[in-house]
Design an enzyme around this catalytic site. Sequence first.
Site, PDB file in Angstrom:
ATOM      1  N   HIS A   7       1.770   4.694  -2.793  1.00  0.00           N
ATOM      2  CA  HIS A   7       1.926   6.147  -2.627  1.00  0.00           C
ATOM      3  C   HIS A   7       3.297   6.585  -3.147  1.00  0.00           C
ATOM      4  O   HIS A   7       3.436   7.624  -3.789  1.00  0.00           O
ATOM      5  CB  HIS A   7       1.834   6.534  -1.146  1.00  0.00           C
ATOM      6  CG  HIS A   7       0.464   6.453  -0.557  1.00  0.00           C
ATOM      7  ND1 HIS A   7      -0.616   7.142  -1.071  1.00  0.00           N
ATOM      8  CD2 HIS A   7      -0.009   5.778   0.525  1.00  0.00           C
ATOM      9  CE1 HIS A   7      -1.693   6.888  -0.315  1.00  0.00           C
ATOM     10  NE2 HIS A   7      -1.352   6.057   0.645  1.00  0.00           N
TER      11      HIS A   7
ATOM     12  N   HIS B   8       3.356   6.868  -6.818  1.00  0.00           N
ATOM     13  CA  HIS B   8       2.631   8.081  -7.214  1.00  0.00           C
ATOM     14  C   HIS B   8       3.580   9.281  -7.178  1.00  0.00           C
ATOM     15  O   HIS B   8       3.578  10.121  -8.060  1.00  0.00           O
ATOM     16  CB  HIS B   8       1.451   8.275  -6.258  1.00  0.00           C
ATOM     17  CG  HIS B   8       0.363   9.157  -6.773  1.00  0.00           C
ATOM     18  ND1 HIS B   8      -0.683   9.561  -5.993  1.00  0.00           N
ATOM     19  CD2 HIS B   8       0.143   9.730  -7.975  1.00  0.00           C
ATOM     20  CE1 HIS B   8      -1.500  10.330  -6.703  1.00  0.00           C
ATOM     21  NE2 HIS B   8      -1.017  10.451  -7.909  1.00  0.00           N
TER      22      HIS B   8
ATOM     23  N   HIS C 138       0.830  -1.211   0.000  1.00  0.00           N
ATOM     24  CA  HIS C 138       0.000   0.000   0.000  1.00  0.00           C
ATOM     25  C   HIS C 138       0.866   1.263   0.000  1.00  0.00           C
ATOM     26  O   HIS C 138       0.721   2.137  -0.862  1.00  0.00           O
ATOM     27  CB  HIS C 138      -0.927  -0.019   1.222  1.00  0.00           C
ATOM     28  CG  HIS C 138      -1.752   1.221   1.373  1.00  0.00           C
ATOM     29  ND1 HIS C 138      -3.046   1.310   0.921  1.00  0.00           N
ATOM     30  CD2 HIS C 138      -1.463   2.443   1.894  1.00  0.00           C
ATOM     31  CE1 HIS C 138      -3.518   2.522   1.165  1.00  0.00           C
ATOM     32  NE2 HIS C 138      -2.573   3.229   1.759  1.00  0.00           N
ATOM     33  N   GLU C 139       1.770   1.340   0.948  1.00  0.00           N
ATOM     34  CA  GLU C 139       2.593   2.551   1.063  1.00  0.00           C
ATOM     35  C   GLU C 139       3.486   2.718  -0.156  1.00  0.00           C
ATOM     36  O   GLU C 139       3.774   3.843  -0.581  1.00  0.00           O
ATOM     37  CB  GLU C 139       3.424   2.526   2.353  1.00  0.00           C
ATOM     38  CG  GLU C 139       2.599   2.556   3.638  1.00  0.00           C
ATOM     39  CD  GLU C 139       1.601   3.713   3.695  1.00  0.00           C
ATOM     40  OE1 GLU C 139       1.861   4.768   3.086  1.00  0.00           O
ATOM     41  OE2 GLU C 139       0.539   3.544   4.325  1.00  0.00           O
TER      42      GLU C 139
HETATM   43 ZN   LIG Z   1      -2.544   5.279   2.191  1.00  0.00          ZN
END
Ligand SMILES: [Zn+2]
Length: 679
Positions: A471, A474, A467-468
Amino acid sequence: MTNPFLSPSALPYQLPPFAEIRDEHFEEALEAGFAEQLEEVRAIVEDDAAPTFENTMEPLERSGQTLSRVAHVFFSMTSTDSTPFLEELEERFAPRFAAHEDAITLDPRLYARVAALHEAPDASWTDEQRYLVERRHTEMTVAGAGLDEAERARLMELNQQIATLTTRFDKHLQADTNDLAVVIDSEAELDGLSDGEIQAAAAAAAERGLDGKWLITLPLFSGHPWLASLTDRDVRRRVMEASLARGTRGNEHDNRETVIELTALRAERAALLGFATHAHAVTADETAGSPDNVMAMLTRLAKPAAANARAEAAALQAQIDAAGAGYQLAAWDWDYWTEKERTARFDIDTAALRPYFEAERVLRDGVFFAATQVYGITFEEREDLVGYHPDVRVFEVRNEDGSELGLYLLDLYTRDSKRGGAWMNSLIQQNELLGHPTVVMNNLNVPKPPAGTPTLLTFDETTTLFHEFGHALHGLFAHVTYPSLGGTNVFRDFVEFPSQVNEMWMLWPGIVEHYARHIETDEPLPADVIERLQASESFNQGHDTSEYLAAALLDQAWHARVAGDEVTDVAAFEQDALDRVGLLSETVPTRYSTGYFQHVFSGGYSAGYYSYIWSEVMDADTVEWFKQQPSIREAGQRFRERLLGVGGSKDPLEAFRDFRGRDADIAPLLARRGLDAAE
Ligand SMILES: [Zn+2]
């Protein structure tokens, strides 16, 4: 020795020179940074020339370089490796940061220039330039920069009254939550809890001087984690009823009047700022754009969620009847009977999974490997580059053609000086205007094993790392001109979308076998375990989605008030709001009710609690799309170019449409949560 924050770093990718940074550098650089940016903004607003993009927006985007360098490092360190010195500095400088921000955002001369550009856009502007003007104008308008002096005075009054009420809300909630903790007289009543839980309850009681008793303290949401295991039905009822009663008992901790006043003041403030309601003011600066769009999405999800919750309730009732328990399912029975079914159907011993998730292998053969498969990027550890702590690792990231992309820093382990949770932050934000590269960072809180032993992650920690890293991608893929539009500088109801999408690779065929292998035997994670893990995702989702949606709708209802309207009966207001969308249910209460809905009355999520599911709709639709693509590498390229790389440089709904070929569809989310079957 000169202050390393006062000039750009000479290290690769402008990585902050952590080895040279000393405590005494922060305050000097912060002061210099504030002064420098105020001077830069003063030059913009005192320019006699008519406002143009080049004499207003561009210098504004260039401004504050020193502050940006020191602030990124400062906030990174105060969250991950704080010291009493840094803590003191942070407390002292928090109001300074707020005041500095206000001095720029609320400067009426700057607002006049931005508003002039907004009213008369120049045909020669690029799309990104046009969007930058649009965003800055909205942000400043919502903050109140467009008000005259009398209005501004009223705004400050309202802000103060609102702050007082939010503080009061929290105080009441805290006090009522403490008062309502459930006192248990005999240990037999705690049947079903583990020894550790019973000891915790005894310790909580002892802390209040209730020796020889047990105390069940209440978490923030409706209900309690222990409702899943407490066998004594009456204890379950007492816990649930106590939880639901918070803030609405007519005592001195009652929050009903507070909420009525608070939402009335927010409505008045919205009207002052030129918006129909508080929800309009909030969503104007979000992907959703308007409360109507939010309501349309929530309403569409409500019906299938409620239908599935009813089907789940019927199945639970059948279990109760089959067990000869002889009662009607109530809200406090839900978790208890659901847990029995969960154990029977998905029996997954999570502790036994850890040997399959050795951290180094998860990182290199899982997280990095997936990114190579999907985006072609490669990773190389740079032992010559250091972070602020020996546990911080630095990786250089390159594109498929070998060109430089940026640095990725990982700080995996927990320590006393780190705050809880997991997150991503930028240290250097990519932008073409200043020619900046990208340096991004992930933090987790994994317990560090003794030296010489491998780190075995839990299933949840593995999910968190994927998940991290979403980011981080991104941020790494940002490809924009203006710094304030890069990477993860996107709306709150959009920012979780890329990170949620990246979780899909964790159990993706071809990837999971590559990294999830037993540390001793090298056996891959068994296929039936993977299947059960996937199947459990849609379990009990009628309930979970309904209680979430009910809370999101309550939030919207309270913040749809218009200045001057009247609300007197909180219970009737709640019932009406939920009944209108078919989510009024005795067995599935809203996850947060008005008396204790801290997120939206004091926690900064007002009119924004919907954003979790808003991102997830886009996420599920994107995962579905990836599944249909013949080549994940080509699909990844499209996702990178049209969505991730765009960052916040255009309307996110437009970016999504450009990537997906249409707007997000709710069907994949319904399917993922198993909500497409009923009706
Ligand atoms: Zn998050």
